[in-house]
Design a protein around this motif. Sequence first.
Motif, PDB file in Angstrom:
ATOM      1  N   GLN A  24       0.859  -1.270  -0.054  1.00 16.46           N
ATOM      2  CA  GLN A  24      -0.024  -0.222  -0.057  1.00 16.46           C
ATOM      3  C   GLN A  24       0.848   1.226  -0.070  1.00 16.46           C
ATOM      4  N   GLN A  27       1.507   7.199  -0.770  1.00 16.28           N
ATOM      5  CA  GLN A  27       1.182   8.415  -1.832  1.00 16.28           C
ATOM      6  C   GLN A  27       0.234   7.531  -3.186  1.00 16.28           C
ATOM      7  N   ILE A  28      -0.856   7.961  -3.259  1.00 19.47           N
ATOM      8  CA  ILE A  28      -1.580   7.412  -4.854  1.00 19.47           C
ATOM      9  C   ILE A  28      -1.170   8.570  -5.673  1.00 19.47           C
ATOM     10  N   ARG A  31      -4.411   9.545  -9.640  1.00 20.53           N
ATOM     11  CA  ARG A  31      -5.773   9.330  -9.256  1.00 20.53           C
ATOM     12  C   ARG A  31      -6.315  10.798  -8.810  1.00 20.53           C
ATOM     13  N   ILE A  35      -9.770  10.663  -6.161  1.00 18.23           N
ATOM     14  CA  ILE A  35      -9.386  11.106  -4.820  1.00 18.23           C
ATOM     15  C   ILE A  35     -10.367  12.410  -4.695  1.00 18.23           C
ATOM     16  N   GLY A  63      -6.723   0.559  -9.260  1.00 15.81           N
ATOM     17  CA  GLY A  63      -6.564   1.534  -7.996  1.00 15.81           C
ATOM     18  C   GLY A  63      -7.691   1.632  -7.082  1.00 15.81           C
ATOM     19  N   ALA A  66      -6.859   0.235  -3.324  1.00 11.88           N
ATOM     20  CA  ALA A  66      -5.650   1.131  -2.846  1.00 11.88           C
ATOM     21  C   ALA A  66      -6.096   2.482  -2.425  1.00 11.88           C
ATOM     22  N   VAL A  67      -7.031   3.228  -3.307  1.00 12.57           N
ATOM     23  CA  VAL A  67      -7.317   4.520  -3.051  1.00 12.57           C
ATOM     24  C   VAL A  67      -8.432   4.525  -1.838  1.00 12.57           C
ATOM     25  N   TYR A  70      -6.293   4.198   1.267  1.00 13.88           N
ATOM     26  CA  TYR A  70      -5.715   5.419   1.328  1.00 13.88           C
ATOM     27  C   TYR A  70      -6.540   6.450   2.080  1.00 13.88           C
ATOM     28  N   TYR A 211      -5.467   3.328 -16.846  1.00 18.65           N
ATOM     29  CA  TYR A 211      -4.311   4.072 -17.116  1.00 18.65           C
ATOM     30  C   TYR A 211      -3.651   4.213 -18.401  1.00 18.65           C
ATOM     31  N   ILE A 219       3.800   6.139 -12.218  1.00 14.71           N
ATOM     32  CA  ILE A 219       3.476   4.866 -11.391  1.00 14.71           C
ATOM     33  C   ILE A 219       5.053   3.860 -11.115  1.00 14.71           C
TER      34      ILE A 219
END
Length: 399
Positions: A24, A27-28, A31, A35, A63, A66-67, A70, A211, A219
């Motif tokens: 994880q 920082q994302i 996105r 976010i 994502g 993961a987002v 976060y 993406y 990334i």
Amino acid sequence: MTGPFNDVERSIFTAKEVLSEDYQPDQILERDEEIDEYRHALEDVLFGRTPQNIMLYGRAGLGKTAVTKYMMDALRDEAAKRPDADELFVHELNCNGQTVYSVVRTLVNELLPEGASEFPKRGLSTADAFEELYAQFDRRGGTHFVVFDEIDHLDDVDTLLYELPRARSIGHITNSKVGVIGISNNYTFRQGLSPKVKDTLMEAEISFSPYDASELRAILADRVDRAFVDGVCDDSAVARAAAIAAKDRGNARQAIDLLRVGGEVAKKRGDDGVNDSHIVEAQDLVQRGRLRNRIRDQTQHAQLLLETLAYLEGRGETPARSKTIKTRYERVADSHAVDPLTTLKSIQNHLSDLHMLGFLQRTDRNRGESGGRYYEYGLDLDPEIVLDIRDEIETERDR
């Protein structure tokens, strides 16, 4: 005394875990729009208001999970500083292979006080499970976000999404607030919900698009800085991995896997660095491994239908109508001692889902008034690989 691992050194990788699926990032990247949408949907919690329900859509590897992790971590940290915010609880569940009862039971057991007996696996109804869940929510108080990953895999999802969002408004809970976050790989998931559920949810929808190559390069460059020894991973390797993944499905997980496996290929060869040739060699290994995981993630009947299409494809009998597929599917199910789905509609629903997920090609046929309109399906994968993977899965089941 020497052993087989005496000469193993780091050489290429410094933090290989950065390239693992469960890593994880702090920082994302790439996105920002998603976010920002997420932030607006969550901000009511900071003022003690009832949370908004949220649905996230997009293919695997874009994502969404993961987002969400976060944003939940950030929301917890911020809520702890805000005087108007309730205590915030986040519950994360994966719905793949689950029933509504098992999901609610898991939530209940997570909320029960220490030392309490677990809610039983069987013997009680789903209504009993919801009743206990509401009691535990109110015992804890505060605001609860329940994150349902792969919510489209849940049987009878209408029941879940009708119950939880309206629990406070109809008096099932009074001392707590509940919000639902659903994560789905199926862009058409909402269309299959009942009208009353759609009216109850009133959710914010956030769609995650694939993406592009430029986003994937950004990334990957970040992961390279963390995962590899300085200077061992060529820019050409990053560019090739990003291009392959962007051309396929725009999947960040695939791009990261290409880097990891490319590094493993270079290390196995004894090469000093990773270049685009290592990525090319890694491509087949990654695609086969990811396909194996994607097939494993499907329900048993979806897997049997993929096996059926692989047999038909191998015999040159595709594209095929759902009636033809159903007949062959029943034989495949019987060969694995599985009771088959009994209605053509259920078969068609599974075929539609598999097409949406990219496993199948679908052709729309219109024979006019005499022949009618219908779909034909073909496998959009190598049938031999599908059959090999299915054989592996069944062999593991039999052990």
